[in-house]
Write an enzyme that holds these catalytic residues in place. Sequence first.
Site, mmCIF file in Angstrom:
data_model
loop_
_atom_site.group_PDB
_atom_site.id
_atom_site.type_symbol
_atom_site.label_atom_id
_atom_site.label_comp_id
_atom_site.label_asym_id
_atom_site.label_seq_id
_atom_site.Cartn_x
_atom_site.Cartn_y
_atom_site.Cartn_z
ATOM 1 N N ASP A 194 -7.905 -10.964 4.060
ATOM 2 C CA ASP A 194 -9.080 -10.543 4.812
ATOM 3 C C ASP A 194 -8.768 -10.561 6.309
ATOM 4 O OD1 ASP A 194 -12.024 -9.976 4.830
ATOM 5 O OD2 ASP A 194 -12.056 -11.853 5.964
ATOM 6 N N GLU A 247 -5.884 -6.367 5.096
ATOM 7 C CA GLU A 247 -7.008 -5.621 5.660
ATOM 8 C C GLU A 247 -6.799 -5.635 7.162
ATOM 9 O OE1 GLU A 247 -11.887 -5.642 6.042
ATOM 10 O OE2 GLU A 247 -10.770 -7.519 6.008
#
Length: 516
Positions: A194, A247
């Site tokens: 993330d 990401e």
Amino acid sequence: MNGSWWQDTVVYQVYLRSFADTDGDGVGDLEGLRLRLDYLRDLGVDGLWLNPIYPSPGADHGYDVSDYTDIDARYGGLPAFDRLLADAHARDLRVLMDLVPNHCSAAHPWFQAALAGDPAARERFIFRPGARPPNNWRSAFGGPAWSKAGDEWYLHSFDAGQPDFNWRNPEVAAYFEEVLRFWFDRGVDGIRIDVAHMMFKHADLPDWPDHAEYNILAQNQPEVHDVLRRWRKIADGYGRDLTLVGEVWVPAIDDLALYLRPDELPQAFYFDLLLCPWDAARFRASIGGGLEQIAATGATLTWTLANHDVHRTVSRYGLVSYTDGPPTRPRGTVDVALGVRRARAAMMLLLALPGSVYLYQGEEAGLPEVLDLPDEARQDPTWLRSGTADYGRDGCRVPLPWTASGPSFGFSSSERTWLPQPDWFGEFAIEPQIGRPGSTWELHRRALEIRRGIGGPLEWIPADRRDVVAFRRGDLASVTVFGDEPYAVPWGEPLLASADAGPGTVAPSSTAWFRV
């Protein structure tokens, strides 16, 4: 890197809370997913990526982690995860976890110790004294990025319940290396990272000049690359061909390429295509730019058109008048039928590209975004932190409709789900589409089946119209018409089309594949 499974894989993204519920609490669970692994295998994907399922108070539904080496009891705990992993592997499905290293939950023991005054614990986060916030940084969810705790401020790039780690503290780095090993030792096949670009902040925490759109002071700092190199070395040391998927939201493609060097991330999402409107020139430029600049690193592209943070493709591509909202979550008038037609075409174009593809749950059924959730039902922290100006991401997270009728459309035995489903959801139910010729689900299944035989680099096919994007890979040609007029194709054997057309013709707002 040659021959690695992740280079051309198709991974299905599971937002577990909204996939399938077996205990009747209106929240999806691991058993619900385990019981539908055959569904994923029959669809034709190669693996699944689980959004965070660690213990969490739910300030951001899992992205506020209180324990990185456990599974939330509401989802079934570690025993349920181990059963899922074993059954997925028995079906040759890879399993990727989601790691959240930029921040944790305010309930994490480290942050609780910091609030209690433990000096060592405070050094693991970014605290600063003062009567006013240390700088003018803004949260990605709206509002200031600083909250008061006692006589100091702490940094949170997202919600106040998600304090940022201080990655300049070696204890933080050592902790996450152990977390990685914990999950790799347990048998997972990869980790999605993330906001991989946000772990480090500028050491001096200066003001953000003019609130430019991209706060370079709070992300994309050079030190993050050293962390990712260490993680790549850990992953490679297992000898199981593990992957790390970043990401990474950065201003330009060449910035993204820096994360994909041979000793760094094997994969990073290429979001540029997701940001493109339904426009042939934009699609072609995005695909070409990505292939040119990412290929130079030796990596392959990791494509996606939807995820848990953006409006579903049907509603983005069906937008016929714009009111407000960011490019990933625009609001306005949506022509759902047009959106479904374009989303089907975009999916086929995507699956013909070289590289790996990530599909978000529900896209295979042509689900539109739920744009009209009641205000009192919204749970995304963006909704409140923006002063209700940003409707947030709840609309793409509504629990899936499996059946056309029944309690919660087959998602749960309960009528009440954690986010309410609209009455029209049954029109897009998944199970009635399985085996029905022409359904969006069957189009996905057949496209995934054909995709396994596609190989070779992309070669553009010249088109005599600006609204057509055509390319070839091996003996397969993909032709997408973005405009309103059909396009005649004088060659090839028809294989699959997202919309019906006459022989040798590609219908408007559609993609067709041909054997050449």
